[in-house]
Design a protein around this motif. Structure first.
Motif, PDB file in Angstrom:
ATOM      1  N   THR B  38       0.838  -1.209   0.000  1.00 24.14           N
ATOM      2  CA  THR B  38       0.000   0.000   0.000  1.00 24.14           C
ATOM      3  C   THR B  38       0.876   1.263   0.000  1.00 24.14           C
ATOM      4  N   GLY B  39       2.025   1.176   0.663  1.00 28.89           N
ATOM      5  CA  GLY B  39       2.972   2.300   0.658  1.00 28.89           C
ATOM      6  C   GLY B  39       3.501   2.579  -0.747  1.00 28.89           C
ATOM      7  N   ILE B  40       3.855   1.506  -1.458  1.00 30.82           N
ATOM      8  CA  ILE B  40       4.343   1.645  -2.842  1.00 30.82           C
ATOM      9  C   ILE B  40       3.243   2.258  -3.723  1.00 30.82           C
ATOM     10  N   THR B  41       1.995   1.810  -3.493  1.00 32.85           N
ATOM     11  CA  THR B  41       0.880   2.351  -4.281  1.00 32.85           C
ATOM     12  C   THR B  41       0.772   3.868  -4.095  1.00 32.85           C
ATOM     13  N   GLY B  42       0.831   4.313  -2.840  1.00 37.94           N
ATOM     14  CA  GLY B  42       0.776   5.753  -2.565  1.00 37.94           C
ATOM     15  C   GLY B  42       1.918   6.490  -3.236  1.00 37.94           C
ATOM     16  N   LEU B  43       3.094   5.877  -3.172  1.00 41.54           N
ATOM     17  CA  LEU B  43       4.291   6.497  -3.746  1.00 41.54           C
ATOM     18  C   LEU B  43       4.184   6.635  -5.272  1.00 41.54           C
ATOM     19  N   LEU B  44       3.649   5.598  -5.916  1.00 37.28           N
ATOM     20  CA  LEU B  44       3.577   5.633  -7.385  1.00 37.28           C
ATOM     21  C   LEU B  44       2.381   6.439  -7.903  1.00 37.28           C
ATOM     22  N   LEU B  45       1.332   6.547  -7.100  1.00 33.65           N
ATOM     23  CA  LEU B  45       0.161   7.321  -7.547  1.00 33.65           C
ATOM     24  C   LEU B  45       0.362   8.824  -7.375  1.00 33.65           C
ATOM     25  N   ALA B  46       1.260   9.199  -6.476  1.00 33.80           N
ATOM     26  CA  ALA B  46       1.451  10.629  -6.191  1.00 33.80           C
ATOM     27  C   ALA B  46       1.960  11.373  -7.422  1.00 33.80           C
ATOM     28  N   PRO B  47       1.493  12.614  -7.593  1.00 30.16           N
ATOM     29  CA  PRO B  47       1.992  13.397  -8.732  1.00 30.16           C
ATOM     30  C   PRO B  47       3.457  13.753  -8.525  1.00 30.16           C
ATOM     31  N   GLY B  48       4.239  13.682  -9.590  1.00 27.53           N
ATOM     32  CA  GLY B  48       5.671  13.966  -9.455  1.00 27.53           C
ATOM     33  C   GLY B  48       6.478  12.700  -9.608  1.00 27.53           C
ATOM     34  N   LEU B  50      10.147  10.487  -8.445  1.00 25.30           N
ATOM     35  CA  LEU B  50      11.161  10.312  -7.417  1.00 25.30           C
ATOM     36  C   LEU B  50      12.287   9.491  -8.025  1.00 25.30           C
ATOM     37  N   HIS B  51      13.533   9.854  -7.741  1.00 23.86           N
ATOM     38  CA  HIS B  51      14.656   9.051  -8.221  1.00 23.86           C
ATOM     39  C   HIS B  51      14.510   7.622  -7.679  1.00 23.86           C
ATOM     40  N   PRO B  52      14.775   6.602  -8.512  1.00 25.86           N
ATOM     41  CA  PRO B  52      14.568   5.209  -8.068  1.00 25.86           C
ATOM     42  C   PRO B  52      15.263   4.877  -6.742  1.00 25.86           C
ATOM     43  N   VAL B  53      16.475   5.409  -6.546  1.00 24.80           N
ATOM     44  CA  VAL B  53      17.189   5.127  -5.290  1.00 24.80           C
ATOM     45  C   VAL B  53      16.402   5.699  -4.102  1.00 24.80           C
ATOM     46  N   LEU B  54      15.896   6.918  -4.273  1.00 23.28           N
ATOM     47  CA  LEU B  54      15.118   7.539  -3.201  1.00 23.28           C
ATOM     48  C   LEU B  54      13.804   6.790  -2.974  1.00 23.28           C
ATOM     49  N   ALA B  55      13.201   6.294  -4.069  1.00 24.48           N
ATOM     50  CA  ALA B  55      11.961   5.523  -3.937  1.00 24.48           C
ATOM     51  C   ALA B  55      12.217   4.235  -3.153  1.00 24.48           C
ATOM     52  N   VAL B  56      13.333   3.572  -3.453  1.00 26.64           N
ATOM     53  CA  VAL B  56      13.683   2.334  -2.735  1.00 26.64           C
ATOM     54  C   VAL B  56      13.891   2.635  -1.250  1.00 26.64           C
ATOM     55  N   ILE B  57      14.579   3.751  -0.961  1.00 25.25           N
ATOM     56  CA  ILE B  57      14.823   4.125   0.431  1.00 25.25           C
ATOM     57  C   ILE B  57      13.505   4.420   1.151  1.00 25.25           C
ATOM     58  N   ALA B  58      12.584   5.115   0.459  1.00 29.89           N
ATOM     59  CA  ALA B  58      11.278   5.426   1.068  1.00 29.89           C
ATOM     60  C   ALA B  58      10.533   4.146   1.429  1.00 29.89           C
ATOM     61  N   ALA B 169       6.229  11.072   0.597  1.00 34.25           N
ATOM     62  CA  ALA B 169       7.643  10.925   0.225  1.00 34.25           C
ATOM     63  C   ALA B 169       7.906  11.621  -1.117  1.00 34.25           C
ATOM     64  N   VAL B 170       6.894  11.609  -1.992  1.00 30.95           N
ATOM     65  CA  VAL B 170       7.038  12.236  -3.314  1.00 30.95           C
ATOM     66  C   VAL B 170       6.705  13.727  -3.251  1.00 30.95           C
ATOM     67  N   THR B 171       5.548  14.048  -2.641  1.00 29.89           N
ATOM     68  CA  THR B 171       5.053  15.430  -2.713  1.00 29.89           C
ATOM     69  C   THR B 171       5.485  16.302  -1.534  1.00 29.89           C
ATOM     70  N   GLY B 172       5.799  15.673  -0.418  1.00 31.73           N
ATOM     71  CA  GLY B 172       6.178  16.436   0.779  1.00 31.73           C
ATOM     72  C   GLY B 172       4.991  16.993   1.532  1.00 31.73           C
ATOM     73  N   ASP B 173       3.774  16.527   1.170  1.00 31.44           N
ATOM     74  CA  ASP B 173       2.614  17.010   1.925  1.00 31.44           C
ATOM     75  C   ASP B 173       1.507  15.967   2.008  1.00 31.44           C
ATOM     76  N   VAL B 174       0.437  16.354   2.666  1.00 31.29           N
ATOM     77  CA  VAL B 174      -0.742  15.503   2.792  1.00 31.29           C
ATOM     78  C   VAL B 174      -1.835  16.117   1.922  1.00 31.29           C
ATOM     79  N   SER B 175      -2.483  15.284   1.113  1.00 28.05           N
ATOM     80  CA  SER B 175      -3.513  15.825   0.225  1.00 28.05           C
ATOM     81  C   SER B 175      -4.793  15.029   0.368  1.00 28.05           C
ATOM     82  N   LEU B 176      -5.858  15.557  -0.243  1.00 27.74           N
ATOM     83  CA  LEU B 176      -7.155  14.886  -0.212  1.00 27.74           C
ATOM     84  C   LEU B 176      -7.057  13.486  -0.826  1.00 27.74           C
ATOM     85  N   GLU B 177      -6.249  13.386  -1.891  1.00 27.54           N
ATOM     86  CA  GLU B 177      -6.108  12.103  -2.587  1.00 27.54           C
ATOM     87  C   GLU B 177      -5.481  11.048  -1.675  1.00 27.54           C
TER      88      GLU B 177
END
Lengths: 47, 302
Positions: B38-48, B50-58, B169-177
């Motif tokens: 579910t964390g990966i889903t949030g990360l990939l659905l977010a607009p913007g 992320l460098h793959p290394v940073l995504a792996v770290i997240a 991790a991608v956007t740096g904020d909390v959104s409605l989505e």
């Protein structure tokens, strides 16, 4: 448990578990080193 | 107080005697898999992007943070874990590890994962990760679990945060989505856990955990499962309404929702252990498929 910690087989089992843990900790440390190296390179690249 | 008296079958472990597998078990790997997905889903659905290394770290930080929560939970719950069939073989009650080792391990991982998330990604994601760990350990485990049958309703928020962390991790904020993704897991948690509690109620009663079937009875629990399932299905369509995904996901969500409602209705109607076991098993598959559909539609752009 059939062998108490004071018996020979108990001590051998204890040593085996500690060796396995040492290897695991070593692997984690190597992985963290690689991870921090990659992170530093990426961050220096402006990401 | 947790662990105040291990009582009858007290086992005295030797410090440093735990195997690697015991440390892995402390991380609750099966729970972690759902959290990571579910964390990966949030990360990939977010607009913007992320460098793959940073995504792996997240993702690593989310996984390790979830594992840390599990380890600290097992430290605190060691007294009741020893009383329940489902949990008595965990490393501490089984006498393979000292409570202090588990606490030290969990705390180290918690501090490490939050710090790394903050330094590598951003502090909004790190704060959400810290909130997740604090919520699971402080609010759910220490406060609610032994006091109220609403324990998993409110405590379920801890399991619902991961997609928000991935998103932040991608956007740096909390959104409605990202809140919509949170709401889906939040509403899914009660029927999921109450289905388990229906056929494990004797276990919970023995340990003195006031799960809903123990306190309010099996019939009321079945009714509550149906109510929460009815609330869950419309919530799963909110990502479509918010334009995060399209109607391919919407169609999958509707079909899966109908199957979920059918399983919940059977639990209510048949009142059998078999139907409760079926709902519990299906609820896990349901969440995987639902978030899988979010990924396919949202990222694949079908």
């Amino acid at each position: 448990m059939t062998d108490g910690p004071g018996t020979d087989s108990g001590k051998a089992e204890f040593a085996r578990k500690q060796r396995a843990r040492n290897w695991a900790i070593g692997a984690v440390l190597v992985a963290l080193t690689v991870l921090f190296y990659a992170l530093t390179i990426v961050r220096m690249g402006g990401h | 107080m947790a662990g105040a008296g291990l009582g009858m079958a007290e086992l005295v472990p030797v410090a440093g005697g735990a195997a690697v597998e015991d440390y892995v078990a402390l991380l609750k790997p099966r729970v972690m898999s759902l959290v990571v997905f579910t964390g990966i889903t949030g990360l990939l659905l977010a607009p913007g992007a992320l460098h793959p290394v940073l995504a792996v770290i997240a993702v690593l930080c989310i996984a390790v943070g979830a594992g840390a929560s599990g380890a600290i939970n097992m430290w605190y719950d060691r007294d009741i874990d020893a009383l329940m069939t489902r949990t008595r073989d965990r490393p501490i009650p089984a006498g393979r590890m000292t409570a202090a080792e588990a606490l030290g391990f969990g705390t180290t991982l918690a501090v490490g994962s939050v710090t790394l998330m903050g330094l590598a990604l951003n502090w909004a994601a790190a704060a959400l990760l810290l909130l997740t760990i604090a919520f699971y350990v402080g609010v759910y485990t220490m406060w609610l679990k032994r006091r109220t049958p609403q324990n998993i309703v409110i405590g379920g928020a801890a399991g619902a945060f991961p997609p928000m962390i991935g998103w932040a991790a991608v956007t740096g904020d909390v959104s409605l989505e990202s809140l919509a993704l949170f709401a889906i897991i939040f509403m899914w948690t009660p029927p999921h856990f109450w289905a388990l509690a229906l056929y494990r109620s004797a276990d919970y009663a023995r340990a003195g955990v006031p799960m809903l079937p123990v306190v309010a009875g099996l019939t009321e629990t079945r009714r509550q499962i149906l109510i929460y399932s009815l609330l869950l299905v419309p919530l799963t369509l909110v990502p479509v309404w918010l334009d995060v995904v399209g109607w391919t996901y919407g169609a999958v969500a509707l079909v899966l929702g109908a199957l979920f409602l059918l399983a919940a209705w059977r639990v209510w109607r048949e009142a059998s252990e078999r139907s409760a076991r079926h709902l519990f098993a299906f609820s896990i598959l349901y969440l995987f498929l639902l978030f899988g559909a979010l990924l396919v539609d949202g990222v694949g752009g079908i």
